[in-house]
Design a protein around this motif. Structure first.
Motif, PDB file in Angstrom:
ATOM      1  N   PHE A  74       0.837  -1.209   0.000  1.00 32.57           N
ATOM      2  CA  PHE A  74       0.000   0.000   0.000  1.00 32.57           C
ATOM      3  C   PHE A  74       0.869   1.255   0.000  1.00 32.57           C
ATOM      4  CE2 PHE A  74      -1.513   3.343   2.903  1.00 32.57           C
ATOM      5  CZ  PHE A  74      -2.540   3.867   2.140  1.00 32.57           C
ATOM      6  N   LEU A  75       1.937   1.258   0.804  1.00 34.54           N
ATOM      7  CA  LEU A  75       2.827   2.421   0.851  1.00 34.54           C
ATOM      8  C   LEU A  75       3.517   2.634  -0.492  1.00 34.54           C
ATOM      9  CD1 LEU A  75       4.542   2.031   4.355  1.00 34.54           C
ATOM     10  CD2 LEU A  75       2.672   3.560   3.719  1.00 34.54           C
ATOM     11  N   ARG A  76       3.899   1.541  -1.139  1.00 33.15           N
ATOM     12  CA  ARG A  76       4.605   1.669  -2.419  1.00 33.15           C
ATOM     13  C   ARG A  76       3.678   2.128  -3.540  1.00 33.15           C
ATOM     14  NH1 ARG A  76       7.172  -2.943  -0.198  1.00 33.15           N
ATOM     15  NH2 ARG A  76       5.661  -4.354  -1.173  1.00 33.15           N
ATOM     16  N   SER A  77       2.387   1.771  -3.471  1.00 37.18           N
ATOM     17  CA  SER A  77       1.446   2.103  -4.552  1.00 37.18           C
ATOM     18  C   SER A  77       0.594   3.328  -4.238  1.00 37.18           C
ATOM     19  CB  SER A  77       0.525   0.907  -4.816  1.00 37.18           C
ATOM     20  OG  SER A  77      -0.234   0.584  -3.649  1.00 37.18           O
ATOM     21  N   ALA A  78       0.733   3.901  -3.042  1.00 34.29           N
ATOM     22  CA  ALA A  78      -0.072   5.072  -2.667  1.00 34.29           C
ATOM     23  C   ALA A  78       0.206   6.236  -3.620  1.00 34.29           C
ATOM     24  CB  ALA A  78       0.238   5.475  -1.225  1.00 34.29           C
ATOM     25  N   GLY A  79      -0.844   6.902  -4.027  1.00 32.50           N
ATOM     26  CA  GLY A  79      -0.710   8.045  -4.929  1.00 32.50           C
ATOM     27  C   GLY A  79      -0.854   7.708  -6.393  1.00 32.50           C
ATOM     28  N   GLU A  80      -0.882   6.416  -6.732  1.00 30.45           N
ATOM     29  CA  GLU A  80      -1.077   6.019  -8.142  1.00 30.45           C
ATOM     30  C   GLU A  80      -2.546   6.226  -8.542  1.00 30.45           C
ATOM     31  OE1 GLU A  80       2.246   2.399  -8.299  1.00 30.45           O
ATOM     32  OE2 GLU A  80       0.114   1.972  -8.565  1.00 30.45           O
ATOM     33  N   PRO A  81      -2.842   6.563  -9.788  1.00 29.58           N
ATOM     34  CA  PRO A  81      -1.895   6.766 -10.903  1.00 29.58           C
ATOM     35  C   PRO A  81      -1.398   8.200 -11.033  1.00 29.58           C
ATOM     36  CG  PRO A  81      -4.120   6.858 -11.729  1.00 29.58           C
ATOM     37  CD  PRO A  81      -4.235   6.616 -10.242  1.00 29.58           C
ATOM     38  N   LEU A  82      -1.793   9.079 -10.103  1.00 26.49           N
ATOM     39  CA  LEU A  82      -1.321  10.464 -10.176  1.00 26.49           C
ATOM     40  C   LEU A  82       0.192  10.522 -10.054  1.00 26.49           C
ATOM     41  CD1 LEU A  82      -2.004  13.487 -10.254  1.00 26.49           C
ATOM     42  CD2 LEU A  82      -2.211  13.421  -7.753  1.00 26.49           C
ATOM     43  N   LEU A  83       0.746   9.702  -9.170  1.00 30.06           N
ATOM     44  CA  LEU A  83       2.194   9.627  -8.980  1.00 30.06           C
ATOM     45  C   LEU A  83       2.692   8.273  -9.468  1.00 30.06           C
ATOM     46  CD1 LEU A  83       2.437  11.124  -5.366  1.00 30.06           C
ATOM     47  CD2 LEU A  83       2.960  12.296  -7.525  1.00 30.06           C
ATOM     48  N   PRO A  84       3.965   8.197  -9.853  1.00 25.51           N
ATOM     49  CA  PRO A  84       4.519   6.894 -10.257  1.00 25.51           C
ATOM     50  C   PRO A  84       4.608   5.959  -9.060  1.00 25.51           C
ATOM     51  CG  PRO A  84       6.247   8.559 -10.150  1.00 25.51           C
ATOM     52  CD  PRO A  84       4.951   9.284  -9.984  1.00 25.51           C
ATOM     53  N   HIS A  85       4.868   4.678  -9.344  1.00 25.23           N
ATOM     54  CA  HIS A  85       5.002   3.677  -8.284  1.00 25.23           C
ATOM     55  C   HIS A  85       6.087   4.110  -7.306  1.00 25.23           C
ATOM     56  CE1 HIS A  85       4.341  -0.206  -6.477  1.00 25.23           C
ATOM     57  NE2 HIS A  85       5.638  -0.488  -6.536  1.00 25.23           N
ATOM     58  N   GLU A  86       5.767   4.100  -6.026  1.00 18.84           N
ATOM     59  CA  GLU A  86       6.644   4.532  -4.927  1.00 18.84           C
ATOM     60  C   GLU A  86       6.879   6.043  -4.928  1.00 18.84           C
ATOM     61  OE1 GLU A  86      10.290   2.390  -4.552  1.00 18.84           O
ATOM     62  OE2 GLU A  86       9.305   0.465  -4.157  1.00 18.84           O
ATOM     63  N   GLY A  87       6.112   6.787  -5.733  1.00 21.48           N
ATOM     64  CA  GLY A  87       6.299   8.235  -5.813  1.00 21.48           C
ATOM     65  C   GLY A  87       6.047   8.928  -4.487  1.00 21.48           C
ATOM     66  N   LEU A  88       4.902   8.631  -3.857  1.00 23.40           N
ATOM     67  CA  LEU A  88       4.575   9.256  -2.573  1.00 23.40           C
ATOM     68  C   LEU A  88       5.565   8.827  -1.495  1.00 23.40           C
ATOM     69  CD1 LEU A  88       2.541  11.101  -1.168  1.00 23.40           C
ATOM     70  CD2 LEU A  88       1.198   9.074  -0.586  1.00 23.40           C
ATOM     71  N   LEU A  89       6.010   7.589  -1.574  1.00 21.54           N
ATOM     72  CA  LEU A  89       6.978   7.080  -0.603  1.00 21.54           C
ATOM     73  C   LEU A  89       8.297   7.834  -0.711  1.00 21.54           C
ATOM     74  CD1 LEU A  89       7.255   4.903   1.586  1.00 21.54           C
ATOM     75  CD2 LEU A  89       8.101   3.347  -0.179  1.00 21.54           C
TER      76      LEU A  89
END
Length: 251
Positions: A74-89
């Motif tokens: 969940f932490l790695r995919s949070a913010g998708e698809p607005l952000l890339p994978h791990e973007g928010l992390l």
């Protein structure tokens, strides 16, 4: 010394000077203390949230997948698809890195200025008990916590040996935690670091109140309460997990 009403005769004999005792610093002390207070509270919030996430290791698995692994994804995919994978992390990591650098720079600067102002004289026996212990140990606990953060990242984030176990696999949070805390030296180091964290947070949260300009009696009482409760919750929650693994309660 420096005086307002200049005595030219005294100046001629070198008894007083019109020059300031020390150069005006580029950044005022109050601004550095304010930065340290803000970054310190960011750390306090982070370790509290991080502790809650780590406790998911005790929750039952979802469709055969450990709950903490689901949380990690969940932490790695949070913010998708607005952000890339791990973007928010990575945004969170960058914010924490900048906060760490600012906090360390502030601590070194304040210690240097304090020594310059105090000179050869030291203040002793001003207070006692836990307050005194926490205050005197801020530098030591800070250095130990920095060493722990570096080790922790190498161990459970990057998987760099010998900090990490030989069984490390990227993305496998549950198995990586079981493997690393099955090593007693790592568990003991973790527990010691958590005790240092308690002292550092206890004094830091209380100090943040004054550095943020909070003077009201009710607000000061609230910060004093939080300074004791938050570190205690974080430390107990973080110590239970590695000890449960080391003692074989989790496998």
């Amino acid at each position: 010394m420096t005086v307002n009403n200049v005595d030219r005769e005294s100046i001629r004999h070198g008894k007083i000077t019109e020059q300031p005792l020390r150069q005006r610093p580029a950044y005022p002390t109050w601004a550095i203390k304010l930065v340290m207070a803000i970054t310190g509270l960011i750390f306090a919030l982070f370790v509290l949230v991080h502790m809650v996430g780590n406790l998911k290791i005790f929750l039952p698995a979802h469709d055969g997948e450990p709950a903490i692994d689901v949380y990690g994804e969940f932490l790695r995919s949070a913010g998708e698809p607005l952000l890339p994978h791990e973007g928010l992390l990575w945004i969170a990591r960058i914010v924490l890195l900048v906060a760490v650098i600012a906090h360390i720079h502030g601590a070194i600067t304040l210690i240097s200025r304090s020594k310059q102002s105090r000179g050869k004289f030291r203040r002793t026996n001003l207070m006692g008990g836990l307050d005194s212990t926490a205050t005197r140990s801020m530098l030591i606990t800070g250095v130990l916590l920095l060493a722990f953060i570096i080790f922790h990242i190498l161990d459970l984030t990057l998987g760099v040996q010998p900090a990490a176990s030989a069984a490390f696999q990227h993305g496998e949070v549950y198995s990586n935690m079981i493997a690393t805390f099955s090593r007693w030296p790592v568990t003991i180091f973790y527990v010691i670091a958590m005790l240092c964290l308690f002292l550092h947070l206890f004094h830091g949260i209380r100090l943040a109140a004054s550095d943020l300009g909070i003077t009201g009696k009710k607000w000061l009482s609230l910060f004093t309460f939080l300074a004791a409760v938050i570190p205690a919750i974080v430390v107990i929650g973080n110590i239970v997990m590695p000890l449960s693994i080391a003692l074989g309660l989790l496998s």
